[in-house]
Design an enzyme around this catalytic site. Structure first.
Site, mmCIF file in Angstrom:
data_model
loop_
_atom_site.group_PDB
_atom_site.id
_atom_site.type_symbol
_atom_site.label_atom_id
_atom_site.label_comp_id
_atom_site.label_asym_id
_atom_site.label_seq_id
_atom_site.Cartn_x
_atom_site.Cartn_y
_atom_site.Cartn_z
ATOM 1 N N ASP A 174 -9.002 0.359 1.912
ATOM 2 C CA ASP A 174 -8.050 -0.037 2.950
ATOM 3 C C ASP A 174 -8.671 0.314 4.303
ATOM 4 O O ASP A 174 -8.364 1.340 4.905
ATOM 5 C CB ASP A 174 -6.723 0.706 2.719
ATOM 6 C CG ASP A 174 -5.720 0.454 3.827
ATOM 7 O OD1 ASP A 174 -5.826 -0.586 4.490
ATOM 8 O OD2 ASP A 174 -4.835 1.316 4.027
ATOM 9 N N HIS A 222 -4.155 13.659 1.251
ATOM 10 C CA HIS A 222 -4.373 12.793 2.413
ATOM 11 C C HIS A 222 -3.159 12.853 3.347
ATOM 12 O O HIS A 222 -3.298 12.965 4.563
ATOM 13 C CB HIS A 222 -4.622 11.360 1.939
ATOM 14 C CG HIS A 222 -4.693 10.340 3.037
ATOM 15 N ND1 HIS A 222 -5.762 10.253 3.895
ATOM 16 C CD2 HIS A 222 -3.821 9.376 3.425
ATOM 17 C CE1 HIS A 222 -5.551 9.261 4.760
ATOM 18 N NE2 HIS A 222 -4.378 8.714 4.496
ATOM 19 N N GLU A 256 -10.769 3.876 3.519
ATOM 20 C CA GLU A 256 -9.845 4.695 2.726
ATOM 21 C C GLU A 256 -10.173 4.508 1.250
ATOM 22 O O GLU A 256 -10.241 3.378 0.755
ATOM 23 C CB GLU A 256 -8.378 4.333 3.025
ATOM 24 C CG GLU A 256 -7.950 4.801 4.418
ATOM 25 C CD GLU A 256 -6.451 4.768 4.653
ATOM 26 O OE1 GLU A 256 -5.744 3.987 3.972
ATOM 27 O OE2 GLU A 256 -5.984 5.532 5.518
ATOM 28 N N THR A 278 -4.695 6.655 0.074
ATOM 29 C CA THR A 278 -5.973 7.359 0.042
ATOM 30 C C THR A 278 -5.890 8.569 -0.879
ATOM 31 O O THR A 278 -4.979 9.385 -0.750
ATOM 32 C CB THR A 278 -6.339 7.823 1.459
ATOM 33 O OG1 THR A 278 -6.280 6.694 2.316
ATOM 34 C CG2 THR A 278 -7.735 8.427 1.487
ATOM 35 N N LYS A 334 -4.620 -2.267 9.980
ATOM 36 C CA LYS A 334 -4.900 -2.322 8.544
ATOM 37 C C LYS A 334 -5.051 -3.749 8.030
ATOM 38 O O LYS A 334 -5.552 -3.941 6.926
ATOM 39 C CB LYS A 334 -3.732 -1.687 7.778
ATOM 40 C CG LYS A 334 -3.423 -0.251 8.161
ATOM 41 C CD LYS A 334 -4.195 0.696 7.289
ATOM 42 C CE LYS A 334 -3.694 2.120 7.436
ATOM 43 N NZ LYS A 334 -4.463 3.025 6.584
ATOM 44 N N ASP A 370 0.843 -1.198 0.000
ATOM 45 C CA ASP A 370 0.000 0.000 0.000
ATOM 46 C C ASP A 370 0.880 1.250 0.000
ATOM 47 O O ASP A 370 1.683 1.447 0.916
ATOM 48 C CB ASP A 370 -0.933 -0.007 1.209
ATOM 49 C CG ASP A 370 -2.088 0.971 1.035
ATOM 50 O OD1 ASP A 370 -2.360 1.379 -0.110
ATOM 51 O OD2 ASP A 370 -2.717 1.333 2.048
ATOM 52 N N GLU A 418 -9.224 4.338 -2.203
ATOM 53 C CA GLU A 418 -7.954 4.088 -2.888
ATOM 54 C C GLU A 418 -8.172 3.435 -4.245
ATOM 55 O O GLU A 418 -9.181 2.785 -4.505
ATOM 56 C CB GLU A 418 -7.056 3.147 -2.057
ATOM 57 C CG GLU A 418 -6.650 3.719 -0.710
ATOM 58 C CD GLU A 418 -5.425 3.026 -0.112
ATOM 59 O OE1 GLU A 418 -4.656 2.397 -0.869
ATOM 60 O OE2 GLU A 418 -5.263 3.129 1.113
ATOM 61 N N THR A 425 -8.976 -5.870 3.570
ATOM 62 C CA THR A 425 -8.877 -4.892 2.484
ATOM 63 C C THR A 425 -9.840 -5.371 1.402
ATOM 64 O O THR A 425 -9.818 -6.552 1.050
ATOM 65 C CB THR A 425 -7.443 -4.843 1.915
ATOM 66 O OG1 THR A 425 -6.537 -4.553 2.978
ATOM 67 C CG2 THR A 425 -7.320 -3.797 0.823
ATOM 68 N N GLU A 438 -10.242 12.340 7.915
ATOM 69 C CA GLU A 438 -10.181 13.694 7.369
ATOM 70 C C GLU A 438 -11.556 14.372 7.410
ATOM 71 O O GLU A 438 -11.681 15.526 7.804
ATOM 72 C CB GLU A 438 -9.682 13.630 5.918
ATOM 73 C CG GLU A 438 -8.261 13.126 5.791
ATOM 74 C CD GLU A 438 -7.931 12.664 4.389
ATOM 75 O OE1 GLU A 438 -8.147 11.466 4.105
ATOM 76 O OE2 GLU A 438 -7.485 13.490 3.578
ATOM 77 N N ARG A 483 -8.367 3.494 13.315
ATOM 78 C CA ARG A 483 -7.473 4.620 13.626
ATOM 79 C C ARG A 483 -6.966 4.608 15.055
ATOM 80 O O ARG A 483 -5.859 5.066 15.325
ATOM 81 C CB ARG A 483 -8.208 5.947 13.372
ATOM 82 C CG ARG A 483 -8.699 6.147 11.965
ATOM 83 C CD ARG A 483 -7.559 6.240 10.983
ATOM 84 N NE ARG A 483 -8.081 6.414 9.622
ATOM 85 C CZ ARG A 483 -7.373 6.162 8.525
ATOM 86 N NH1 ARG A 483 -6.129 5.728 8.630
ATOM 87 N NH2 ARG A 483 -7.903 6.325 7.335
ATOM 88 N N GLN A 542 -4.305 2.087 15.159
ATOM 89 C CA GLN A 542 -3.195 2.580 14.340
ATOM 90 C C GLN A 542 -2.325 3.586 15.098
ATOM 91 O O GLN A 542 -1.099 3.501 15.106
ATOM 92 C CB GLN A 542 -3.761 3.217 13.069
ATOM 93 C CG GLN A 542 -2.690 3.666 12.076
ATOM 94 C CD GLN A 542 -3.300 4.288 10.809
ATOM 95 O OE1 GLN A 542 -4.522 4.325 10.646
ATOM 96 N NE2 GLN A 542 -2.453 4.775 9.932
#
Ligand code: CA
Length: 447
Positions: free
Chosen positions: A250, A151, A216, A377, A270, A144, A218, A274, A391, A254, A257
């Site tokens: 993805d 982003h 995300e 992202t 993560k 990734d 992507e 996916t 975001e 958070r 993370q």
């Protein structure tokens, strides 16, 4: 040099050509000009290779049995007719383009091949709605990237860095090695992950369901032939290593993370799931939507020479709209359509697909047919195009209002996220990638 065939326009892009498959006419996702490759099972049947056309799927094995292919197209169809497309991806762009042209001829209304195919259409076509889609390839490795600069910038702002982008960002196509085993095809549900997270900044960590589950937006990139270990792919040839594109979500926890990723990067935040859309939309199908890589802002460094190719800069990017839509259990109950939370575009990538390949292999790493890249992202500069809830919600501080009156900062159980791409240009047929959908199930409760 990257062969011209993935950039050149031919009869397969002609918007005036029509298919004898009625549902393909004016189809906004899978018209005759798209012809993406995937793996499907018809009702009661085994997984096999196919091509999406309108609301139907062309069975490549059945088309082979009818003698619709010859030469390079025959070779590619044989490699694509089985349970995975890896062997076809390994053949590279020459046979893939030959297959596209032969499938186009067979599905066209005014060609001899089209008349032959139409006469046996009941053996060639399956109703897509009745079929089950599978991952198109056996994924050896998944990487990734972090090529969506807005982003990355927004992430830096959230971390209150004085200069939001880290010093390496404009020099290195930053990436991490992801987990291939948990890549799933669109429509597969996912469990909210459990993990270590700190529920308050000054609290010790506790183990439990993530409370900051995110998506995300992507792009996915499917690798073609690959390279031998120790033999980097030059930037001039790197574009030909990408066979096609899909959408990729993805999913990210958070809270997990932010606690776990110092200093080695994302791990459990993560690697639980996916999601990819099921069809490989080939680069040749996307030739009309190629654009120059947008100019770097004044003051940005030139890419180092192993990442810089005049041809790649001139036409290595894409102008394709992408969006993320959210639907909650209550919205589906009220029959409200999914609500678009983000509208962005592939042109917001800071690095091209070829630069990702050239960088990935530059140290000698070998790519293999069917490997998968995520772009990172892809946020637009403006808020309406932010590609993640981190975001959109300012890390949980701003609520999004949904048409049902519900509010969201992070994903709740029952929420469903759909990613889509739409390629549109005057004079050409509009085409899409097919939906990339996943629904969140409650976390696993240890028994
Ligand atoms: Ca990502």
């Amino acid at each position: 040099m990257t062969p011209e065939s993935i950039f050149s326009l031919d009869e397969t892009h002609d918007a005036d050509r029509a298919s004898w498959v009625e549902s393909a006419r004016g189809h906004q996702v899978f018209p005759l000009q798209n012809l993406p490759l995937g793996v499907f099972s018809p009702p009661g049947g085994t997984p096999r290779g196919g091509v999406a056309i309108g609301d139907e799927i062309l069975d490549l094995g059945a088309a082979l049995a009818r003698g619709l292919f010859e030469g390079d197209a025959l070779r590619a169809a044989q490699a694509a007719a089985g349970r995975t497309l890896n062997d076809m991806l390994a053949l590279g762009s020459g046979p893939r383009v030959a297959l596209r042209r032969a499938v186009h001829a067979a599905l066209c209304e005014d060609t001899p091949q089209g008349r032959t195919a139409r006469a046996c259409s009941d053996t060639l076509l399956h109703r897509a709605a009745e079929c089950t889609m599978h991952l198109p390839a056996r994924i050896g490795d998944y990487t990734d990237f972090y090529a969506g600069i807005h982003h990355a910038y927004n992430g830096g702002l959230r971390h209150k860095r004085p200069s939001p982008l880290l010093p390496n960002y404009k020099w290195v196509p930053v990436a991490y090695h992801g987990r291939a085993s948990s890549v799933v095809v669109s429509g597969t549900a996912l469990r909210r992950p459990n993990g270590q997270r700190r529920l308050a900044d000054d609290a010790p960590p506790a183990f439990g369901p993530s409370v900051k589950l995110d998506f995300e937006l992507e792009l996915g990139l499917w690798i073609g032939p690959g390279n031998a270990r120790g033999e980097p792919v030059s930037i001039a040839r790197a574009g030909d290593q990408i066979a096609g594109l899909c959408m990729l979500n993805d999913w990210s926890a958070r809270d997990v993370q932010s606690w776990e990723m110092q200093p080695l990067g994302p791990f459990l935040a993560k690697n639980f799931t996916t999601t990819v859309s099921p069809w490989i939309v080939t680069l040749e199908a996307l030739a009309p939507f190629r654009i120059a890589q947008p100019a770097r802002p004044d003051g940005d460094p030139q890419p180092l020479s192993y990442l810089l190719d005049r041809d790649d800069q001139a036409r290595g990017a894409f102008d394709i709209s992408i969006e993320a839509c959210l639907s909650t259990a209550a919205m589906r109950e009220q029959r409200l359509p999914a609500h678009r939370v983000s509208l962005s575009n592939l042109r917001h990538l800071y690095w091209t697909a070829a630069q990702m390949v050239a960088h990935h292999t530059s140290g000698g790493c070998n790519l293999q047919p069917g490997d998968l890249f995520g772009s990172g992202t892809i946020s637009a500069p403006e808020r309406s195009g932010f590609g993640s809830l981190a975001e959109l919600s300012d890390d949980g501080r701003t609520e999004l209002e949904l048409p049902s009156g519900e509010r969201r900062t992070w994903l709740q159980d029952g929420d469903e996220v759909t990613l889509r791409a739409v390629a549109r240009r005057d004079g050409y047929a509009t085409l899409g990638f097919g939906d990339c959908v996943g629904r969140v199930l409650p976390a696993f409760v240890p028994g």
